[in-house]
Design an enzyme around this catalytic site. Structure first.
Site, PDB file in Angstrom:
ATOM      1  N   LYS A 173     -14.292 -14.117  -1.845  1.00  0.00           N
ATOM      2  CA  LYS A 173     -13.219 -14.777  -2.608  1.00  0.00           C
ATOM      3  C   LYS A 173     -12.020 -13.823  -2.588  1.00  0.00           C
ATOM      4  O   LYS A 173     -11.954 -12.866  -3.337  1.00  0.00           O
ATOM      5  CB  LYS A 173     -13.704 -15.022  -4.041  1.00  0.00           C
ATOM      6  CG  LYS A 173     -13.121 -16.192  -4.785  1.00  0.00           C
ATOM      7  CD  LYS A 173     -11.638 -16.220  -5.005  1.00  0.00           C
ATOM      8  CE  LYS A 173     -11.077 -15.241  -6.003  1.00  0.00           C
ATOM      9  NZ  LYS A 173      -9.591 -15.152  -5.917  1.00  0.00           N
ATOM     10  N   GLU A 246     -14.260  -1.218  -8.104  1.00  0.00           N
ATOM     11  CA  GLU A 246     -13.231  -0.275  -7.664  1.00  0.00           C
ATOM     12  C   GLU A 246     -11.949  -0.717  -8.356  1.00  0.00           C
ATOM     13  O   GLU A 246     -11.338  -1.712  -7.966  1.00  0.00           O
ATOM     14  CB  GLU A 246     -13.050  -0.330  -6.140  1.00  0.00           C
ATOM     15  CG  GLU A 246     -14.294   0.014  -5.345  1.00  0.00           C
ATOM     16  CD  GLU A 246     -14.704   1.466  -5.478  1.00  0.00           C
ATOM     17  OE1 GLU A 246     -13.850   2.314  -5.812  1.00  0.00           O
ATOM     18  OE2 GLU A 246     -15.888   1.755  -5.267  1.00  0.00           O
ATOM     19  N   CYS A 280      -4.014   1.698  -4.893  1.00  0.00           N
ATOM     20  CA  CYS A 280      -4.783   2.224  -6.027  1.00  0.00           C
ATOM     21  C   CYS A 280      -4.713   3.748  -6.029  1.00  0.00           C
ATOM     22  O   CYS A 280      -4.896   4.380  -7.058  1.00  0.00           O
ATOM     23  CB  CYS A 280      -6.223   1.756  -5.951  1.00  0.00           C
ATOM     24  SG  CYS A 280      -6.952   2.067  -4.359  1.00  0.00           S
ATOM     25  N   GLU A 377      -1.132   2.135 -15.311  1.00  0.00           N
ATOM     26  CA  GLU A 377      -0.888   1.825 -13.899  1.00  0.00           C
ATOM     27  C   GLU A 377       0.247   0.798 -13.789  1.00  0.00           C
ATOM     28  O   GLU A 377       0.155  -0.298 -14.344  1.00  0.00           O
ATOM     29  CB  GLU A 377      -2.161   1.252 -13.257  1.00  0.00           C
ATOM     30  CG  GLU A 377      -2.011   1.069 -11.763  1.00  0.00           C
ATOM     31  CD  GLU A 377      -3.250   0.440 -11.118  1.00  0.00           C
ATOM     32  OE1 GLU A 377      -3.716  -0.599 -11.617  1.00  0.00           O
ATOM     33  OE2 GLU A 377      -3.736   0.974 -10.114  1.00  0.00           O
TER      34      GLU A 377
HETATM   35  P1  NAD Z   1      -6.867  -8.635  -9.903  1.00  0.00           P
HETATM   36  O1  NAD Z   1      -7.936  -8.069 -10.777  1.00  0.00           O
HETATM   37  O2  NAD Z   1      -5.801  -9.438 -10.557  1.00  0.00           O
HETATM   38  O3  NAD Z   1      -7.501  -9.571  -8.791  1.00  0.00           O
HETATM   39  C1  NAD Z   1      -8.491  -9.104  -7.896  1.00  0.00           C
HETATM   40  C2  NAD Z   1      -9.362 -10.282  -7.481  1.00  0.00           C
HETATM   41  O4  NAD Z   1     -10.104 -10.729  -8.610  1.00  0.00           O
HETATM   42  C3  NAD Z   1      -8.590 -11.496  -6.963  1.00  0.00           C
HETATM   43  O5  NAD Z   1      -9.279 -12.073  -5.888  1.00  0.00           O
HETATM   44  C4  NAD Z   1      -8.606 -12.411  -8.175  1.00  0.00           C
HETATM   45  O6  NAD Z   1      -8.449 -13.782  -7.841  1.00  0.00           O
HETATM   46  C5  NAD Z   1      -9.978 -12.128  -8.740  1.00  0.00           C
HETATM   47  N1  NAD Z   1     -10.172 -12.479 -10.157  1.00  0.00           N
HETATM   48  C6  NAD Z   1      -9.252 -12.478 -11.144  1.00  0.00           C
HETATM   49  N2  NAD Z   1      -9.823 -12.878 -12.301  1.00  0.00           N
HETATM   50  C7  NAD Z   1     -11.131 -13.110 -12.042  1.00  0.00           C
HETATM   51  C8  NAD Z   1     -12.240 -13.546 -12.827  1.00  0.00           C
HETATM   52  N3  NAD Z   1     -12.117 -13.826 -14.118  1.00  0.00           N
HETATM   53  N4  NAD Z   1     -13.447 -13.662 -12.227  1.00  0.00           N
HETATM   54  C9  NAD Z   1     -13.592 -13.372 -10.924  1.00  0.00           C
HETATM   55  N5  NAD Z   1     -12.576 -13.002 -10.123  1.00  0.00           N
HETATM   56  C10 NAD Z   1     -11.359 -12.854 -10.680  1.00  0.00           C
HETATM   57  O7  NAD Z   1      -6.234  -7.402  -9.087  1.00  0.00           O
HETATM   58  P2  NAD Z   1      -5.019  -7.422  -8.053  1.00  0.00           P
HETATM   59  O8  NAD Z   1      -3.723  -7.558  -8.784  1.00  0.00           O
HETATM   60  O9  NAD Z   1      -5.309  -8.389  -6.963  1.00  0.00           O
HETATM   61  O10 NAD Z   1      -5.115  -5.962  -7.428  1.00  0.00           O
HETATM   62  C11 NAD Z   1      -4.447  -4.851  -7.950  1.00  0.00           C
HETATM   63  C12 NAD Z   1      -5.422  -3.940  -8.659  1.00  0.00           C
HETATM   64  O11 NAD Z   1      -6.458  -3.569  -7.737  1.00  0.00           O
HETATM   65  C13 NAD Z   1      -4.809  -2.636  -9.110  1.00  0.00           C
HETATM   66  O12 NAD Z   1      -5.241  -2.341 -10.404  1.00  0.00           O
HETATM   67  C14 NAD Z   1      -5.336  -1.613  -8.107  1.00  0.00           C
HETATM   68  O13 NAD Z   1      -5.397  -0.289  -8.580  1.00  0.00           O
HETATM   69  C15 NAD Z   1      -6.684  -2.163  -7.834  1.00  0.00           C
HETATM   70  N6  NAD Z   1      -7.214  -1.645  -6.568  1.00  0.00           N
HETATM   71  C16 NAD Z   1      -8.232  -0.725  -6.625  1.00  0.00           C
HETATM   72  C17 NAD Z   1      -8.734  -0.163  -5.458  1.00  0.00           C
HETATM   73  C18 NAD Z   1      -9.859   0.824  -5.513  1.00  0.00           C
HETATM   74  O14 NAD Z   1     -10.536   0.980  -4.494  1.00  0.00           O
HETATM   75  N7  NAD Z   1     -10.109   1.490  -6.620  1.00  0.00           N
HETATM   76  C19 NAD Z   1      -8.194  -0.545  -4.227  1.00  0.00           C
HETATM   77  C20 NAD Z   1      -7.144  -1.477  -4.212  1.00  0.00           C
HETATM   78  C21 NAD Z   1      -6.674  -2.028  -5.391  1.00  0.00           C
END
Ligand code: NAD
Length: 489
Positions: A173, A246, A280, A377
């Site tokens: 997803k 992550e 990230c 962040e």
């Molecule tokens: P997000 O949490 O908004 O979304 C990530 C994914 O989760 C998307 O596919 C989204 O549709 C899904 N999602 C959202 N709500 C959900 C729910 N209730 N149930 C299941 N799935 C759900 O994050 P984003 O804005 O896409 O990404 C940015 C974040 O990702 C930042 O905080 C960044 O630091 C983090 N990130 C971390 C790493 C790492 O390896 N630590 C790497 C890249 C990004």
């Protein structure tokens, strides 16, 4: 405009919801395609397909599964330019970084293909005679992969490759900001010969499509990369599934007076404004010794002002747009927090242009560790300079946030370097390099609220997608009792 489909049991189909959404080019705000708004029923079907398919897939010897992964890597290599252009268009990062995103996927598929010939367990002596002991790896079964938009080819690949080599069935997803990148990646997997049903792709909202994956009892593992709040929610809702998280970061570079200041400057620019600060591992804090603060500030501001903003696919651009309107508003909100809390704005602090989600590279100085811009962040091109006196204070500042993903120290003093390695609480520490630059054969992940202790990539990446089975083989021909029998010569 092209309408794209979801991929269930080897078929490209429309969602049962009958609804679609748009993905935009963040540089122009123009839509690049229509995508299925997958719902709970679509996800249920995808889970059932993965469950049916994974048994056969896991029976194929792992080195043979590795051959399919190698084919994926070969196809990705052939398509690198086209996919790089797509990443630059849909996600917005500049071309060299977009090609790097695809390269990371190539690397991880190659690496995990080789893992098919290892997938090590261990053997160990038994405490009893004529008894053999070892561990082997088993697939989890159906795993749900939920991914963000900032590495739209690399992050799904970081999960797909180890999940496949371990013999799992998969439902992916992806983020609704970058569905086309995920679709193109899955088409490559299909072309490489991944059997039908083993990998399924459902685009759609997190709180419907994503939620079903989290809640569904047939799913045995969830691998999630994204925001901390979403991750915490998932951990609560996933029940007894194996969950890998992550999450966010608030990474810092320490600059000591004995550092090569030019090198540190390059690292701060790359860490702070590379990928428009949307990594990230972005260096959103620079912890600078007061004795070199002024000179560093001057050079940092001068270079940041010279960065050219523009579409990722425009060769002249140094910094691309933010991903969407929400990210633009969030970044600006933090500029206002910084000003309200008394930090000094040295450059930037406003939107750039009126089309696209561009924000000027922004530098605050005289930031204290308690300010929101130093703790939370932002995920935008905003760097906070935090002045300190000496290494102890610097390390304390690095550790003053809730996250613990990446860190860096610029110093030419070996004692400072080792002290930082020992005392900083992050999953990754760089010496004389920026906070960015993970390689796929080393573990990747963070301490504290950056996750729940799992690691991706490298050998440790296999753990997230496999169960350990312990095997005892007793060839004594009699009943032997561990801890009870006394072994005689
Ligand atoms: P997000 O949490 O908004 O979304 C990530 C994914 O989760 C998307 O596919 C989204 O549709 C899904 N999602 C959202 N709500 C959900 C729910 N209730 N149930 C299941 N799935 C759900 O994050 P984003 O804005 O896409 O990404 C940015 C974040 O990702 C930042 O905080 C960044 O630091 C983090 N990130 C971390 C790493 C790492 O390896 N630590 C790497 C890249 C990004």
């Amino acid at each position: 405009m092209q309408e794209h489909k979801i991929y269930i049991d080897g078929q490209w189909v429309k969602s049962e919801s009958g609804r679609t959404f748009l993905s935009l080019d963040p540089a122009t705000e123009r839509p690049i395609g229509k995508f299925q708004q997958g719902n709970e029923n679509d996800v249920k079907k995808a889970i059932d397909a993965a469950e049916d398919a994974y048994h056969k897939w896991s029976e194929i010897p792992a080195p043979k599964r590795g051959e399919v992964l190698l084919k994926v890597a070969e196809l990705l290599k052939k398509e690198k330019q086209r996919l790089g252009k797509l990443v630059a268009t849909e996600m917005g990062k500049v071309m060299p970084e977009a090609l790097g995103d695809v390269q990371e996927a190539i690397d991880v598929f190659e690496y995990m293909a080789g893992e098919g010939r290892r997938l090590y367990g261990h053997t160990t002596p038994s405490e009893l005679k004529d008894k053999f002991a070892m561990t082997i790896r088993m697939p989890l079964g159906v795993v749900g992969l939920i991914t963000p938009w900032n590495f739209p080819i690399a992050i799904p690949s970081w999960k797909l490759a180890p999940a496949l080599i371990c013999g799992n069935g998969i439902v992916l997803k992806p983020s609704s900001d970058t569905p086309l990148c995920a679709i193109e990646l899955v088409k490559i997997l299909e072309k490489a010969g991944i059997p039908k049903g083993v990998v399924n792709l459902v685009t759609g909202p997190g709180d419907t499509a994503g939620k079903e994956l989290i809640k569904n009892d047939k799913v045995r593992g969830i691998s999630f990369t994204g925001n901390k709040d979403t991750g915490e929610w998932i951990l609560k809702e996933a029940g007894l599934k194996k969950v890998g998280l992550e999450l966010g970061g608030k990474n810092a570079i320490i600059i000591m007076p004995d550092a090569d200041l030019n090198l540190a400057l390059e690292g701060a620019l790359w860490g702070g404004f590379g990928t428009t600060g949307q990594r990230c591992t972005a260096a959103s804090r620079v912890i600078i010794d007061r004795s070199v603060q002024k000179i560093f500030e001057r050079n940092f501001v001068d270079r940041a002002r010279r960065l050219k903003l523009g579409a990722g696919y425009d060769k002249k651009s140094d910094v691309g747009p933010l991903i969407n309107k929400y990210a633009l508003e969030k970044t600006h909100k933090y500029t206002l927090f910084g000003l309200a809390e008394g930090a000094k704005l040295l450059t930037g602090g406003r939107r750039f242009g009126s089309k696209g989600f561009f924000y000027e590279p922004t530098i605050f100085t005289d930031v204290s560790v308690n300010m929101r811009i130093a703790k939370e962040e932002i995920f935008g091109p905003t760097v906070s300079l935090i002045p300190v006196n000496g290494l102890d204070e610097a390390i304390e500042a690095v550790n003053s946030v809730e996250y613990g993903l990446s860190s860096s120290i610029y110093t030419n003093n070996i004692r400072n370097a080792f002290k930082a390695i020992e005392k900083i609480e992050t999953g990754i520490t760089y010496v004389n390099a920026s906070t960015i630059g993970a390689e796929v054969h080393l573990p990747f992940g963070g301490m504290r609220h950056t996750g729940n202790g799992t690691r991706e990539a490298g050998i440790e990446g296999i753990n997230e997608f496999s169960e350990t089975k312990t095997v005892y083989i007793d060839y004594s021909g009699r009943l032997q009792k561990a801890q009870i029998d006394v072994v005689k010569d």
